[in-house]
Design a protein around this motif. Structure first.
Motif, short mmCIF file in Angstrom:
data_model
loop_
_atom_site.label_atom_id
_atom_site.label_comp_id
_atom_site.label_asym_id
_atom_site.label_seq_id
_atom_site.Cartn_x
_atom_site.Cartn_y
_atom_site.Cartn_z
N ARG A 181 0.84 -1.21 0.00
CA ARG A 181 0.00 0.00 0.00
C ARG A 181 0.87 1.25 0.00
NH1 ARG A 181 -4.09 0.32 4.84
NH2 ARG A 181 -4.67 2.26 3.76
N LEU A 185 1.54 4.28 -3.07
CA LEU A 185 1.37 5.72 -2.86
C LEU A 185 2.53 6.51 -3.46
CD1 LEU A 185 0.03 5.73 0.81
CD2 LEU A 185 -1.17 6.63 -1.18
N CYS A 485 -0.78 4.99 5.72
CA CYS A 485 -1.50 4.89 4.44
C CYS A 485 -2.93 5.39 4.55
CB CYS A 485 -1.48 3.44 3.95
SG CYS A 485 0.15 2.88 3.40
N ASN A 486 -3.56 5.13 5.69
CA ASN A 486 -4.94 5.62 5.89
C ASN A 486 -5.00 7.14 5.78
OD1 ASN A 486 -5.83 3.01 6.27
ND2 ASN A 486 -5.93 3.15 8.51
N VAL A 487 -3.96 7.79 6.30
CA VAL A 487 -3.91 9.26 6.22
C VAL A 487 -3.60 9.72 4.80
CG1 VAL A 487 -2.65 11.33 6.98
CG2 VAL A 487 -3.23 9.53 8.64
N GLU A 489 -3.76 8.16 1.84
CA GLU A 489 -4.66 7.79 0.74
C GLU A 489 -5.85 8.74 0.61
OE1 GLU A 489 -3.76 2.96 0.60
OE2 GLU A 489 -5.51 3.71 1.68
N SER A 490 -6.17 9.41 1.71
CA SER A 490 -7.30 10.35 1.66
C SER A 490 -6.84 11.81 1.60
CB SER A 490 -8.18 10.15 2.90
OG SER A 490 -7.42 10.37 4.09
N ALA A 491 -5.52 12.02 1.45
CA ALA A 491 -4.99 13.39 1.43
C ALA A 491 -5.24 14.05 0.08
CB ALA A 491 -3.50 13.37 1.74
N GLU A 492 -5.58 15.34 0.12
CA GLU A 492 -5.76 16.09 -1.12
C GLU A 492 -4.41 16.44 -1.75
OE1 GLU A 492 -8.21 19.48 -0.46
OE2 GLU A 492 -9.92 18.30 0.29
N PHE A 494 -0.77 15.07 -1.58
CA PHE A 494 0.05 13.97 -1.07
C PHE A 494 1.40 14.47 -0.57
CE2 PHE A 494 3.42 10.82 -1.81
CZ PHE A 494 2.98 9.81 -0.98
#
Length: 704
Positions: A181, A185, A485-487, A489-492, A494
């Motif tokens: 994962r 990214l 990764c949880n943080v 993957e949802s970042a506008e 990166f």
């Protein structure tokens, strides 16, 4: 000159490895098996039957008559049950030799007699061994002939892991999933798998077999419970990397050959710091194979020593006052296409992926320092940790000047703009070639040190399986990767998010980084001030297994259930209490049957000598009288402390099994054992050597 050894021909000759499978298996079967090994694809029984037949034929050609599911229960050693390949006799009285896919895949050893921590009652006997096809089978040759050994996992009838391998394989899956994962990214779409790679350096002692057999403590416990230091120990540092004695060289040669035949990449060998201490280190391998290879290596070290009239000691502290033995677990993360996630490159401050991996590991170790400490908890390690080049019992991370500087830039300014580089080494000798020295020194007192492109976990005991610590390292790192990764993957944005996350982790977990002297008395105080766990003994460390934090961690990734963790804690308490009980009873036995009679004989001879000298005339016998008085006083102290220890041993059974009994052993028996040892060691320095009932330290370590 010895016999010529062709390493290329020798290496892996007794292993059913990829090359052998490719040669002997039909192409379709080979491809299906490779998919199972590399992708976790389910293996059909049709394929298993073909593999089993070819494995059997190959093993018979190698001289094997039996096969065995070779597994690693929670006893600290390996286990095996041997079955011959023969089947029922035919009508003509001849037998067939067969081996089916079912027999390859599954075995049924009795599970009731292995440690289970309450998972299995005595009447609940069924257990299963299951083929780990990712670790190659091998033929082992010994006095029993040839045996096909098949690495397997071991579980109970109800599915709980009863071994070291099962949770290790589970943890490998966990870190593979989360590491992929993270790589995705950063734009990596080609790597298909991330595997923890480990090289486990193995330290050991060699002593003469005849002298070993004269020491009940070595025979029963693996360490000397009594023993005065000889006039010379290791203080001259002349043994470390010194010329290897011929007897030991012959031993090492045979160890290497035995290892190489079984595919174990024995590479580096040398004298260690203490007299009679040595080290053998392999090349890196995937962690489950490295764990299997280390078990094979330990067995070979012991087996070959017997052939050379020696005994190999794998105890963590066989001799008080000399270096203990550890197993340095060099851990890194590598992809199937050769990328090392812990490779910083020449400019670490610009390597954002590396910095995220690094700070995730800092977070993981800080959050779960108690679990990492517990993974190295062992009865023998209680004597080793914190002294004579062993790391302290407090978990900390050494990063070195280069990485510490990068992190300090991130913490203080939010941005790292430079990396310290190595300078040209000036030896002051013109004829020596110039070379670049590393940007960072090493720290031998750190339990978890970054050493270039890996972390070296130095706390593991010399006789322990490396599985436990790697289960923890894999799982805690998987958790840190997952949370990152949880943080991300949802970042506008990166790039901004990963920058902020690296700074956050570096700042929040700075307390785990310590580059100083781990032996300094001030460090333990500083560690407590920082809030780091200070767990000085195995009994202190065991509760880490069953905290809510640990249950949640291992449960989330399917590595351990709560029941499995509780069972392991019970097993650890049981192991501790039994080991201390054996040591205490051995001390009482030796004191009663050997030491006290020897001292009585010595004092009797001394008294008779005094009387004989006095009979001659008025001659000064004050020296003899002083010796007699001192020996008699110490003899009385031995008897008194021995009786106290004996009474405590009798009380062990009155304490409930589990933590209560282990705590009693640590708090009562261990101090009583130390009290008994003091006068005995002092007497050894007084009593005539011919009368002392066992070989001394000097006899053991300077005459292997």
């Amino acid at each position: 000159m010895g016999d010529y050894v062709n390493v290329k021909e020798l290496f892996g000759c007794d292993v059913f490895n990829d090359s052998v499978m490719q040669d002997r298996l039909p192409k379709k079967v080979y491809k299906e098996l490779k998919k199972t090994i590399e992708e976790g694809k389910e293996l059909s029984m049709e394929v298993a039957d073909v593999v089993a037949h070819e494995m059997k034929e190959w093993a018979i050609e190698k001289g094997a008559t039996h096969y065995s599911h070779w597994f690693q229960p929670l006893t600290g050693v390996t286990a095996e049950k041997h079955d011959a390949f023969i089947t029922a006799p035919m009508e003509n009285g001849k037998v067939l030799q067969s081996f089916s896919g079912k027999e390859l895949i599954k075995g049924e050893p009795d599970a009731s007699s292995f440690p289970s921590g309450g998972l299995r009652a005595t009447f609940e006997a069924r257990g299963y061994t299951t083929w780990d096809c990712t670790s190659p089978a091998f033929v082992r040759h010994d006095a029993a002939g040839g045996t096909l050994c098949i690495p397997t996992a071991f579980c109970s009838y109800t599915g709980e892991a009863l071994d070291q391998k099962t949770p290790l394989l589970r943890s490998m899956e966990a870190i593979n999933t989360q590491a992929l994962r993270l790589l995705r990214l950063f734009g990596n779409t080609t790597s298909k798998r991330v595997t923890p790679s480990v090289g486990a350096e193995q330290e050991y002692f060699l002593v003469d077999k005849e002298k070993y057999m004269q020491r009940k403590d070595l025979v029963y416990t693996g360490r000397t419970l009594f023993g005065a230091m000889p006039p010379k120990g290791q203080e001259m540092d002349d043994h470390y990397f010194g010329t290897i004695r011929q007897r030991v060289s012959a031993y090492m040669k045979e160890v290497n050959e035995e290892c190489w035949k079984l595919g174990v990449t024995a590479k580096t060998q040398h004298n260690e710091v203490a007299p009679a201490q040595h080290e053998l280190a392999p090349i890196y391998a995937p962690v489950n194979i490295a764990a299997d290879h280390n078990q094979i290596m330990m067995r070979i070290l012991k087996k070959v020593a017997s052939r050379h009239g020696m005994r190999c000691l794998l105890h963590e502290k066989p001799f008080a006052g000399l270096n203990g033995s550890g197993k340095h677990n060099n851990w890194s993360l590598t992809t199937d296409d050769g990328i090392n996630l812990l490779e910083p490159g020449k400019t670490p401050h610009e390597n954002i992926q590396f910095l995220l991996v690094l700070t995730c590991i800092l977070k993981a170790v800080d959050k779960h320092a108690d679990l990492l400490r517990e993974s190295a908890a062992d009865v023998g390690n209680d004597q080793r940790l914190g002294g004579h080049e062993a790391p302290p019992a407090v978990i900390s991370v050494f990063l070195g000047e280069q990485l510490e500087d990068v992190l300090e830039q991130l913490i203080s300014t939010g941005t790292a703009t430079r990396s310290k580089t190595g300078e040209k080494m000036d030896t002051g000798v013109k004829t020596l070639p110039d070379f670049m020295k590393d940007a960072t020194d090493r720290n031998r007192t750190s339990p978890f040190a970054f050493t270039g492109n890996k972390f070296e976990f130095r706390m593991v005991g010399s006789k322990d399986s490396i599985s436990a610590c790697n289960v923890v390292l894999n799982t805690i790192t998987a958790e840190a990767f997952k949370e990152a990764c949880n943080v991300l993957e949802s970042a506008e944005d990166f790039d901004l998010a990963v920058h902020d996350l690296i700074k956050e982790y570096a700042t929040q977990h700075q307390r785990i980084v310590f580059n100083g002297n781990g032996y300094a008395p001030e460090w333990e105080k500083e560690a407590r001030r920082r809030g780091l766990p200070v767990l000085t003994s195995m009994v202190d460390a065991i509760p880490a297994l069953t905290t809510d934090k640990a249950v949640e961690l291992f449960g989330e990734f399917g590595v351990f259930t709560k029941t499995e963790l509780e069972s392991r804690a019970e097993i650890q308490y049981e192991i501790y209490a039994k080991a201390i009980n054996i040591e205490a009873k051995t001390m009482v036995d030796m004191a009663t049957k050997q030491i006290i009679p020897a001292v009585i004989k010595y004092t009797t001879v001394l008294a008779e000598s005094i009387n004989q000298v006095k009979a001659v005339g008025p001659i000064d016998v004050s020296v003899q009288m002083d010796l007699l008085k001192k020996a008699s006083k110490l003899l009385k102290e031995v008897n008194s402390t021995m009786n106290k220890l004996s009474k405590l041993v009798d009380q062990i059974e009155t304490h409930p099994e589990g933590r209560d009994r282990a705590v009693f052993c640590r708090e009562k028996l261990v101090p009583a054992m130390e009290k008994l040892r003091e006068p005995v060691d002092e007497l050894e320095m007084l009593v005539d050597k011919d009368m002392w009932p066992m070989p001394s330290y000097g006899d053991l370590v300077f005459e292997p």
